[in-house]
Design a protein around this motif. Structure first.
Motif, PDB file in Angstrom:
ATOM      1  N   ARG A  76     -22.746  58.481  14.969  1.00  0.00           N
ATOM      2  CA  ARG A  76     -22.699  59.902  14.613  1.00  0.00           C
ATOM      3  C   ARG A  76     -21.594  60.645  15.332  1.00  0.00           C
ATOM      4  NH1 ARG A  76     -27.439  61.968  12.385  1.00  0.00           N
ATOM      5  NH2 ARG A  76     -28.674  60.213  11.709  1.00  0.00           N
ATOM      6  N   LEU A  77     -21.089  61.652  14.635  1.00  0.00           N
ATOM      7  CA  LEU A  77     -20.249  62.665  15.276  1.00  0.00           C
ATOM      8  C   LEU A  77     -20.960  63.993  15.047  1.00  0.00           C
ATOM      9  CD1 LEU A  77     -16.522  62.037  14.217  1.00  0.00           C
ATOM     10  CD2 LEU A  77     -17.518  61.838  16.501  1.00  0.00           C
ATOM     11  N   ASP A  78     -20.885  64.899  16.006  1.00  0.00           N
ATOM     12  CA  ASP A  78     -21.502  66.212  15.829  1.00  0.00           C
ATOM     13  C   ASP A  78     -20.896  66.934  14.618  1.00  0.00           C
ATOM     14  OD1 ASP A  78     -22.858  65.712  18.148  1.00  0.00           O
ATOM     15  OD2 ASP A  78     -21.534  66.935  19.406  1.00  0.00           O
ATOM     16  N   LYS A  79     -21.651  67.902  14.097  1.00  0.00           N
ATOM     17  CA  LYS A  79     -21.175  68.683  12.943  1.00  0.00           C
ATOM     18  C   LYS A  79     -19.827  69.342  13.255  1.00  0.00           C
ATOM     19  CE  LYS A  79     -22.886  72.478  10.048  1.00  0.00           C
ATOM     20  NZ  LYS A  79     -24.020  73.382   9.807  1.00  0.00           N
ATOM     21  N   THR A  80     -19.646  69.769  14.502  1.00  0.00           N
ATOM     22  CA  THR A  80     -18.406  70.461  14.877  1.00  0.00           C
ATOM     23  C   THR A  80     -17.268  69.495  15.223  1.00  0.00           C
ATOM     24  OG1 THR A  80     -19.262  70.562  17.113  1.00  0.00           O
ATOM     25  CG2 THR A  80     -19.513  72.543  15.765  1.00  0.00           C
ATOM     26  N   SER A  81     -17.579  68.200  15.377  1.00  0.00           N
ATOM     27  CA  SER A  81     -16.535  67.217  15.733  1.00  0.00           C
ATOM     28  C   SER A  81     -15.841  66.707  14.478  1.00  0.00           C
ATOM     29  CB  SER A  81     -17.147  66.026  16.478  1.00  0.00           C
ATOM     30  OG  SER A  81     -17.799  66.453  17.645  1.00  0.00           O
ATOM     31  N   THR A  82     -14.665  66.116  14.680  1.00  0.00           N
ATOM     32  CA  THR A  82     -13.891  65.571  13.558  1.00  0.00           C
ATOM     33  C   THR A  82     -13.512  64.122  13.864  1.00  0.00           C
ATOM     34  OG1 THR A  82     -11.843  66.351  14.577  1.00  0.00           O
ATOM     35  CG2 THR A  82     -12.871  67.818  12.966  1.00  0.00           C
ATOM     36  N   TYR A 119     -26.653  61.101  22.554  1.00  0.00           N
ATOM     37  CA  TYR A 119     -26.566  62.351  21.791  1.00  0.00           C
ATOM     38  C   TYR A 119     -25.758  63.417  22.544  1.00  0.00           C
ATOM     39  CZ  TYR A 119     -28.314  66.331  19.090  1.00  0.00           C
ATOM     40  OH  TYR A 119     -28.406  67.445  18.314  1.00  0.00           O
ATOM     41  N   HIS A 120     -24.741  63.997  21.898  1.00  0.00           N
ATOM     42  CA  HIS A 120     -23.873  65.023  22.497  1.00  0.00           C
ATOM     43  C   HIS A 120     -23.258  64.568  23.827  1.00  0.00           C
ATOM     44  CE1 HIS A 120     -24.901  67.882  19.521  1.00  0.00           C
ATOM     45  NE2 HIS A 120     -25.957  68.435  20.069  1.00  0.00           N
ATOM     46  N   GLN A 121     -22.962  63.279  23.934  1.00  0.00           N
ATOM     47  CA  GLN A 121     -22.631  62.713  25.252  1.00  0.00           C
ATOM     48  C   GLN A 121     -21.462  63.405  25.946  1.00  0.00           C
ATOM     49  OE1 GLN A 121     -22.375  58.460  25.319  1.00  0.00           O
ATOM     50  NE2 GLN A 121     -21.545  58.391  27.394  1.00  0.00           N
ATOM     51  N   ILE A 122     -20.366  63.598  25.205  1.00  0.00           N
ATOM     52  CA  ILE A 122     -19.175  64.166  25.862  1.00  0.00           C
ATOM     53  C   ILE A 122     -19.445  65.614  26.282  1.00  0.00           C
ATOM     54  CG2 ILE A 122     -16.794  64.923  25.439  1.00  0.00           C
ATOM     55  CD1 ILE A 122     -16.403  62.303  23.870  1.00  0.00           C
ATOM     56  N   LYS A 123     -20.070  66.364  25.382  1.00  0.00           N
ATOM     57  CA  LYS A 123     -20.351  67.771  25.714  1.00  0.00           C
ATOM     58  C   LYS A 123     -21.252  67.847  26.945  1.00  0.00           C
ATOM     59  CE  LYS A 123     -19.585  69.321  21.057  1.00  0.00           C
ATOM     60  NZ  LYS A 123     -20.159  69.294  19.715  1.00  0.00           N
ATOM     61  N   ARG A 124     -22.226  66.958  27.000  1.00  0.00           N
ATOM     62  CA  ARG A 124     -23.156  66.992  28.141  1.00  0.00           C
ATOM     63  C   ARG A 124     -22.489  66.499  29.422  1.00  0.00           C
ATOM     64  NH1 ARG A 124     -27.995  63.806  25.650  1.00  0.00           N
ATOM     65  NH2 ARG A 124     -29.266  64.462  27.430  1.00  0.00           N
ATOM     66  N   THR A 146     -12.672  71.522  20.958  1.00  0.00           N
ATOM     67  CA  THR A 146     -12.579  70.613  19.808  1.00  0.00           C
ATOM     68  C   THR A 146     -12.768  69.189  20.299  1.00  0.00           C
ATOM     69  OG1 THR A 146     -10.175  70.310  20.024  1.00  0.00           O
ATOM     70  CG2 THR A 146     -10.933  72.087  18.557  1.00  0.00           C
ATOM     71  N   LEU A 147     -13.312  68.358  19.386  1.00  0.00           N
ATOM     72  CA  LEU A 147     -13.570  66.956  19.738  1.00  0.00           C
ATOM     73  C   LEU A 147     -13.250  66.112  18.507  1.00  0.00           C
ATOM     74  CD1 LEU A 147     -14.748  64.777  21.551  1.00  0.00           C
ATOM     75  CD2 LEU A 147     -17.010  65.631  21.047  1.00  0.00           C
ATOM     76  N   HIS A 148     -12.339  65.155  18.690  1.00  0.00           N
ATOM     77  CA  HIS A 148     -11.849  64.361  17.553  1.00  0.00           C
ATOM     78  C   HIS A 148     -11.899  62.891  17.934  1.00  0.00           C
ATOM     79  CE1 HIS A 148      -9.395  63.526  13.990  1.00  0.00           C
ATOM     80  NE2 HIS A 148      -8.621  62.767  14.740  1.00  0.00           N
ATOM     81  N   THR A 157     -12.877  56.132  21.216  1.00  0.00           N
ATOM     82  CA  THR A 157     -11.874  56.977  21.869  1.00  0.00           C
ATOM     83  C   THR A 157     -11.838  58.346  21.195  1.00  0.00           C
ATOM     84  OG1 THR A 157     -10.589  54.975  22.272  1.00  0.00           O
ATOM     85  CG2 THR A 157      -9.442  57.070  22.577  1.00  0.00           C
ATOM     86  N   TYR A 158     -11.755  59.379  22.016  1.00  0.00           N
ATOM     87  CA  TYR A 158     -11.785  60.766  21.537  1.00  0.00           C
ATOM     88  C   TYR A 158     -10.645  61.561  22.175  1.00  0.00           C
ATOM     89  CZ  TYR A 158     -16.674  59.487  20.672  1.00  0.00           C
ATOM     90  OH  TYR A 158     -17.819  58.852  20.260  1.00  0.00           O
ATOM     91  N   ILE A 159     -10.217  62.593  21.474  1.00  0.00           N
ATOM     92  CA  ILE A 159      -9.337  63.595  22.078  1.00  0.00           C
ATOM     93  C   ILE A 159     -10.137  64.900  22.117  1.00  0.00           C
ATOM     94  CG2 ILE A 159      -7.178  64.897  21.873  1.00  0.00           C
ATOM     95  CD1 ILE A 159      -6.620  61.975  22.344  1.00  0.00           C
TER      96      ILE A 159
END
Ligand code: URA
Length: 241
Positions: A103-109, A186-191, A202-204, A134-136
């Motif tokens: 999964r990617l969050d609704k706000t992520s791309t 769940y929401h790992q990077i944000k948390r 932003t999270l891509h 990998t994310y930016i």
């Protein structure tokens, strides 16, 4: 099953319909030993033997799709309120039972893998296999060296869960960073960033394994993966005790 020859070739070889037609027009395709000239003929996938460039083609058991998820689309199969990643691709795969593998969050791309292969999805998502993602990110507070070290050591989330070692590599401005995770909470990077009062703007997602989302694949666009591309995901799998 009866199907059109060009459709069968394109699905079996993971190439476009146009390229499949080209193969036929170049006399590179035989059906039951006879060179065929028309790509719109019907074949029976159970009884006809189709060869392209001398190699026998088989019908695909599973399909693997790389989607560039736009903002606002949810990583689910169905949703009452929102457009899902499956809504974006399903018309091209009417008989497939597709779901997003991760999964990617609704706000992520970015990179979402869609498939109908349950075992494959299970394997690449399993924490045992450590397939890196990998994310930016762009953020609202600078990513300091302390944050870099803490990611490497393993961040403890606000609820007490200890995350595995991860990499965060800030860009020069420190408000943009590359992050590499080996698990999917769940929401790992944000948390994880939240622990340091850093908010995500932003999270891509750019990579799963070593397979990169092509820079020219626009939000909402998708492509079927070739066998070689699939290997770029699975050849990162290893089991740590
Ligand atoms: N971590 C997040 O917080 N969000 C995502 O979409 C992916 C990883």
């Amino acid at each position: 099953m009866q199907t059109r020859l060009d459709k069968f070739i394109s699905e079996s070889m993971a190439i476009s319909r146009a390229d499949a037609k080209k193969l036929v027009s170049k006399s590179a395709v035989t059906v039951n030993g006879t060179i065929v000239k028309k790509s719109d003929i019907k074949i029976d996938t159970d009884t006809d033997e189709v060869k392209a460039n001398g190699k026998t083609l088989t019908s695909e058991q599973f399909v693997y799709i790389m989607l560039n998820k736009p903002v606002g689309v949810v990583s689910a199969s169905t949703d009452k309120n929102d457009v899902t990643v499956i809504d974006l691709v399903k018309d091209d795969f009417p008989r497939r039972n597709l779901f997003p593998a991760g999964r990617l969050d609704k706000t992520s791309t970015g990179f979402v893998l869609i498939t109908d292969d349950g075992q494959f999805a299970h394997d690449i998502l399993s924490p045992k296999h450590h397939v890196p993602k990998t994310y930016i990110v762009t953020v609202d507070n600078p990513v300091t060296d302390e944050v870099v070290q803490a990611f490497e050591d393993g961040v403890t989330l606000a609820d007490g869960q200890l995350m595995k070692s991860a990499a965060i590599i800030p860009y020069e401005d420190r408000y943009t960073a590359k992050i590499i995770l080996h698990q999917g909470v769940y929401h790992q990077i944000k948390r994880m960033l939240g622990v340091f009062d850093i908010g995500v703007n932003t999270l891509h997602r750019t990579h799963i394994g070593s397979l990169e989302l092509p820079a020219d694949l626009q939000p909402g666009e998708y492509v079927k993966l070739t066998k070689e591309q699939l290997l770029q995901i699975t050849n990162n799998m290893f089991t740590k005790s």
